[in-house]
Design a protein around this motif. Structure first.
Motif, PDB file in Angstrom:
ATOM      1  N   LEU A   1      31.936  74.662  22.517  1.00 41.94           N
ATOM      2  CA  LEU A   1      33.190  74.305  22.730  1.00 41.94           C
ATOM      3  C   LEU A   1      33.146  74.127  24.462  1.00 41.94           C
ATOM      4  O   LEU A   1      33.952  73.300  24.727  1.00 41.94           O
ATOM      5  CB  LEU A   1      33.899  75.509  22.260  1.00 41.94           C
ATOM      6  CG  LEU A   1      35.469  75.696  23.001  1.00 41.94           C
ATOM      7  CD1 LEU A   1      36.186  74.242  22.469  1.00 41.94           C
ATOM      8  CD2 LEU A   1      36.076  76.863  22.586  1.00 41.94           C
ATOM      9  N   HIS A   2      32.371  75.002  25.260  1.00 44.53           N
ATOM     10  CA  HIS A   2      32.457  74.770  26.709  1.00 44.53           C
ATOM     11  C   HIS A   2      31.992  73.670  27.024  1.00 44.53           C
ATOM     12  O   HIS A   2      32.480  73.024  28.140  1.00 44.53           O
ATOM     13  CB  HIS A   2      31.703  76.062  27.254  1.00 44.53           C
ATOM     14  CG  HIS A   2      30.227  76.208  27.021  1.00 44.53           C
ATOM     15  ND1 HIS A   2      29.235  75.472  27.537  1.00 44.53           N
ATOM     16  CD2 HIS A   2      29.545  76.686  25.890  1.00 44.53           C
ATOM     17  CE1 HIS A   2      28.121  75.650  27.190  1.00 44.53           C
ATOM     18  NE2 HIS A   2      28.225  76.476  26.164  1.00 44.53           N
ATOM     19  N   VAL A   3      31.019  72.939  26.279  1.00 49.28           N
ATOM     20  CA  VAL A   3      30.664  71.547  26.833  1.00 49.28           C
ATOM     21  C   VAL A   3      31.655  70.527  26.574  1.00 49.28           C
ATOM     22  O   VAL A   3      32.122  69.818  27.507  1.00 49.28           O
ATOM     23  CB  VAL A   3      29.127  71.235  26.125  1.00 49.28           C
ATOM     24  CG1 VAL A   3      28.828  69.680  26.471  1.00 49.28           C
ATOM     25  CG2 VAL A   3      28.113  72.243  26.423  1.00 49.28           C
ATOM     26  N   ARG A   4      32.161  70.671  25.517  1.00 49.41           N
ATOM     27  CA  ARG A   4      33.373  69.707  24.785  1.00 49.41           C
ATOM     28  C   ARG A   4      34.513  69.672  26.025  1.00 49.41           C
ATOM     29  O   ARG A   4      35.080  68.625  26.107  1.00 49.41           O
ATOM     30  CB  ARG A   4      33.588  69.977  23.343  1.00 49.41           C
ATOM     31  CG  ARG A   4      32.764  69.563  22.583  1.00 49.41           C
ATOM     32  CD  ARG A   4      33.274  69.813  21.027  1.00 49.41           C
ATOM     33  NE  ARG A   4      32.362  69.277  19.919  1.00 49.41           N
ATOM     34  CZ  ARG A   4      32.398  69.176  18.623  1.00 49.41           C
ATOM     35  NH1 ARG A   4      33.545  70.071  18.369  1.00 49.41           N
ATOM     36  NH2 ARG A   4      31.461  68.780  17.729  1.00 49.41           N
ATOM     37  N   LYS A   5      34.664  71.012  26.309  1.00 46.34           N
ATOM     38  CA  LYS A   5      35.946  70.748  27.291  1.00 46.34           C
ATOM     39  C   LYS A   5      35.646  70.177  28.666  1.00 46.34           C
ATOM     40  O   LYS A   5      36.636  69.379  29.303  1.00 46.34           O
ATOM     41  CB  LYS A   5      36.462  72.433  27.542  1.00 46.34           C
ATOM     42  CG  LYS A   5      36.697  72.949  26.347  1.00 46.34           C
ATOM     43  CD  LYS A   5      37.296  74.420  26.871  1.00 46.34           C
ATOM     44  CE  LYS A   5      36.451  75.489  27.444  1.00 46.34           C
ATOM     45  NZ  LYS A   5      37.127  76.903  27.473  1.00 46.34           N
ATOM     46  N   LYS A   6      34.459  70.307  28.976  1.00 45.77           N
ATOM     47  CA  LYS A   6      33.973  69.800  30.348  1.00 45.77           C
ATOM     48  C   LYS A   6      33.868  68.054  30.194  1.00 45.77           C
ATOM     49  O   LYS A   6      34.374  67.411  30.964  1.00 45.77           O
ATOM     50  CB  LYS A   6      32.922  70.106  30.799  1.00 45.77           C
ATOM     51  CG  LYS A   6      33.146  71.652  31.376  1.00 45.77           C
ATOM     52  CD  LYS A   6      34.161  71.844  32.563  1.00 45.77           C
ATOM     53  CE  LYS A   6      33.924  73.145  33.291  1.00 45.77           C
ATOM     54  NZ  LYS A   6      34.346  74.187  32.524  1.00 45.77           N
ATOM     55  N   VAL A   7      33.224  67.884  29.037  1.00 42.13           N
ATOM     56  CA  VAL A   7      33.172  66.441  28.530  1.00 42.13           C
ATOM     57  C   VAL A   7      34.973  65.789  28.695  1.00 42.13           C
ATOM     58  O   VAL A   7      35.113  64.661  29.128  1.00 42.13           O
ATOM     59  CB  VAL A   7      32.667  66.112  27.433  1.00 42.13           C
ATOM     60  CG1 VAL A   7      32.581  64.525  27.254  1.00 42.13           C
ATOM     61  CG2 VAL A   7      31.051  66.468  27.476  1.00 42.13           C
ATOM     62  N   LEU A   8      35.744  66.349  27.819  1.00 41.86           N
ATOM     63  CA  LEU A   8      37.156  65.944  27.789  1.00 41.86           C
ATOM     64  C   LEU A   8      37.727  65.780  29.061  1.00 41.86           C
ATOM     65  O   LEU A   8      38.568  65.092  29.417  1.00 41.86           O
ATOM     66  CB  LEU A   8      37.918  66.748  26.913  1.00 41.86           C
ATOM     67  CG  LEU A   8      37.638  66.561  25.464  1.00 41.86           C
ATOM     68  CD1 LEU A   8      38.413  67.790  24.557  1.00 41.86           C
ATOM     69  CD2 LEU A   8      38.291  65.355  24.857  1.00 41.86           C
ATOM     70  N   PHE A   9      37.383  66.886  30.094  1.00 48.89           N
ATOM     71  CA  PHE A   9      37.951  66.968  31.368  1.00 48.89           C
ATOM     72  C   PHE A   9      37.262  65.409  32.152  1.00 48.89           C
ATOM     73  O   PHE A   9      38.358  64.827  32.893  1.00 48.89           O
ATOM     74  CB  PHE A   9      37.474  67.980  32.317  1.00 48.89           C
ATOM     75  CG  PHE A   9      37.595  68.074  33.686  1.00 48.89           C
ATOM     76  CD1 PHE A   9      38.852  67.854  34.403  1.00 48.89           C
ATOM     77  CD2 PHE A   9      36.411  68.061  34.616  1.00 48.89           C
ATOM     78  CE1 PHE A   9      39.051  67.947  35.977  1.00 48.89           C
ATOM     79  CE2 PHE A   9      36.409  67.774  35.825  1.00 48.89           C
ATOM     80  CZ  PHE A   9      37.766  67.787  36.472  1.00 48.89           C
ATOM     81  N   ALA A  10      36.108  65.170  31.976  1.00 46.55           N
ATOM     82  CA  ALA A  10      35.670  64.143  32.605  1.00 46.55           C
ATOM     83  C   ALA A  10      36.163  62.718  32.064  1.00 46.55           C
ATOM     84  O   ALA A  10      36.502  61.746  32.605  1.00 46.55           O
ATOM     85  CB  ALA A  10      34.073  64.013  32.326  1.00 46.55           C
ATOM     86  N   MET A  11      36.455  62.737  30.785  1.00 45.80           N
ATOM     87  CA  MET A  11      36.979  61.488  30.171  1.00 45.80           C
ATOM     88  C   MET A  11      38.360  61.378  30.675  1.00 45.80           C
ATOM     89  O   MET A  11      39.011  60.223  30.805  1.00 45.80           O
ATOM     90  CB  MET A  11      36.966  61.703  28.541  1.00 45.80           C
ATOM     91  CG  MET A  11      37.576  60.513  27.990  1.00 45.80           C
ATOM     92  SD  MET A  11      36.665  58.969  27.780  1.00 45.80           S
ATOM     93  CE  MET A  11      35.457  59.414  26.685  1.00 45.80           C
ATOM     94  N   ALA A  12      39.285  62.310  30.662  1.00 46.49           N
ATOM     95  CA  ALA A  12      40.536  62.360  31.166  1.00 46.49           C
ATOM     96  C   ALA A  12      40.674  61.984  32.566  1.00 46.49           C
ATOM     97  O   ALA A  12      41.492  60.948  32.811  1.00 46.49           O
ATOM     98  CB  ALA A  12      41.431  63.640  30.920  1.00 46.49           C
TER      99      ALA A  12
END
Length: 441
Positions: free
Chosen positions: A266-277
């Motif tokens: 989960l902690h990786v997905r959150k940071k990747v979503l932040f980069a995508m946004a």
């Protein structure tokens, strides 16, 4: 006979005084020129004798008459008189001296009178402030050492003050080195994330080839490296169009989509979503390619897999921001407005949301117990309403959920009013529910 006798007596006394004055010339060191200046007194113009000047006490005359004592001398040009009533010699300034003396005093008075009391007060205050400032400056200087002295000390200690450019260059060299351990890579990425918050540093990172190294970290087998690489990328992309363009050119969009599609913590997905946004925000070119490469399908899979709600909330927030940007084009009526409208016209986000089933996915976030999650879901549902109203109306449980939430938040508002607390946040949620309810009728 009597008047003649009186006149004779006065003349005799006058001659006696003159003879006395001449007899005391050596004692008083005076050269006398007789002048008749007033009744009962004789005035004289005196000079100090050069031969005796060093041994005499010289009296400094003023504008008033003052008595001369035996042995005293006066400056040249002074007026000396013999007071016939007292028999004493008196001296004051001569006519020329008196003229200049009065002129000097007049100029002093004019100078003083040219300043008002307020001006004099301000001048005195300024003097006091200048004095305090000088004291404070001296106090500050006494607490700190001169820069040159510090440089000398640092040179002796072999210390080097690095610029941000030098620091990033050193960090990227470490990141690119095969000898760097995983712990060191994580530490380097954390330092870079701090630096790239500055726009110039983020652009410098791109010019140094650092963006490719960061994107490479997203493909790492270590989750800590992936997480921190995504964090650095998102921070560098935030509100930085230069970096956004460079990232798309370097393939960041596909790399991020691949990272999201891969099973990760989960902690990786959150940071990747932040980069995508950060990459998609206010960048219609990237949004267009995000949709054409199946970005909504990847996000829908993440949405369904997330049970806690944090990933769902971030996805819905990102979609809401993209919809709001396109609606808010009217706020940017500048020279680039037409080009911006042209680019956003290629982003068919609303239709894609309908096609990919988001009209029925977003309402699921209302089941969360978090007020913040519900609020973001309601805002997204309102933004999607133009294309999703039919789906909302056919959703059997959506209307019931809205009515239930409305009652719940009305109770919370009443409870807060009883306690005297602010109720603006819950009232805002109720207004969102009511607005969506009205649209669905």
């Amino acid at each position: 006979m009597r008047p003649n006798f009186t006149l004779f007596t006065l003349l005799l006394l006058h001659c006696w005084h003159i003879d006395r004055i001449h007899g005391q010339k050596s004692e008083g060191a005076l050269t006398v020129v007789e002048k008749s200046k007033g009744e009962g007194a004789d005035e004289e113009e005196a000079t100090v004798g050069d031969e005796d000047e060093g041994d005499l006490e010289v009296v400094q005359p003023t504008e008033l008459w003052q008595t001369l004592k035996p042995g005293q001398a006066v400056p040249a040009g002074s007026h000396v008189r013999l007071n016939l009533q007292t028999g004493e010699r008196e001296v004051r300034l001569g006519e020329e001296q008196l003229k200049y003396w009065r002129q000097e005093h007049r100029e002093e008075e004019e100078t003083l009178s040219s300043f008002s009391p307020e001006e004099l007060k301000r001048a005195m205050k300024k003097i006091k402030e200048d004095s305090n400032a000088a004291h404070n400056q001296a106090s500050v200087e006494s607490r700190f050492r001169p820069l040159e002295e510090l440089k000398e000390d640092m040179a002796q200690l072999h210390l080097l003050v690095e610029t941000d450019f030098q620091i990033m260059k050193r960090l990227l060299e470490q990141l690119n080195s095969s000898n760097t351990t995983t712990e060191q890579r994580v530490s380097v990425l954390q330092e870079l994330e701090y630096l790239v918050h500055q726009v110039d540093n983020a652009q410098t990172l791109c010019s140094m080839g650092g963006l490719q190294l960061i994107l490479g970290g997203l493909n790492s087998s270590d989750f800590r490296v992936q997480e921190n690489s995504a964090f650095v990328l998102g921070s560098a992309l935030s509100s930085n169009p230069v970096v956004q363009v460079k990232a798309v050119e370097d393939g960041a969009l596909q790399t991020l989509l691949t990272a999201l599609a891969t099973a990760q913590p989960l902690h990786v997905r959150k940071k990747v979503l932040f980069a995508m946004a950060s990459l998609l925000r206010h960048f219609p070119f990237a949004q267009h390619h995000f949709l054409s490469r199946g970005g909504l399908q990847v996000l829908s899979e993440l949405f369904r897999e997330d049970g806690g709600g944090i990933v769902r909330t971030r996805i819905v927030t990102m979609l809401y921001d993209m919809i709001s940007e396109k609606k808010g084009l009217e706020a940017f009526m500048d020279s680039a407005h037409e080009e911006r409208v042209r680019q956003y016209s290629k982003v068919s986000l609303q239709g894609a949301l309908l096609d990919e089933g988001w009209c029925l996915l977003v309402p699921q976030l209302l089941d969360s117990t978090e007020h913040d999650y519900r609020e973001k879901a309601l805002r997204a549902l309102l933004a999607m309403a133009p294309v999703c109203l039919q789906e909302y109306r056919s959703h059997s449980s959506l209307l019931g959920s809205l009515l239930s939430l409305q009652d719940q938040y009305q109770d919370l508002i009443q409870s807060e009013m009883i306690l005297g607390e602010e109720n603006s946040y819950f009232l805002e949620i109720v207004e969102l529910i009511e607005a969506l309810h009205v649209k669905m009728k």
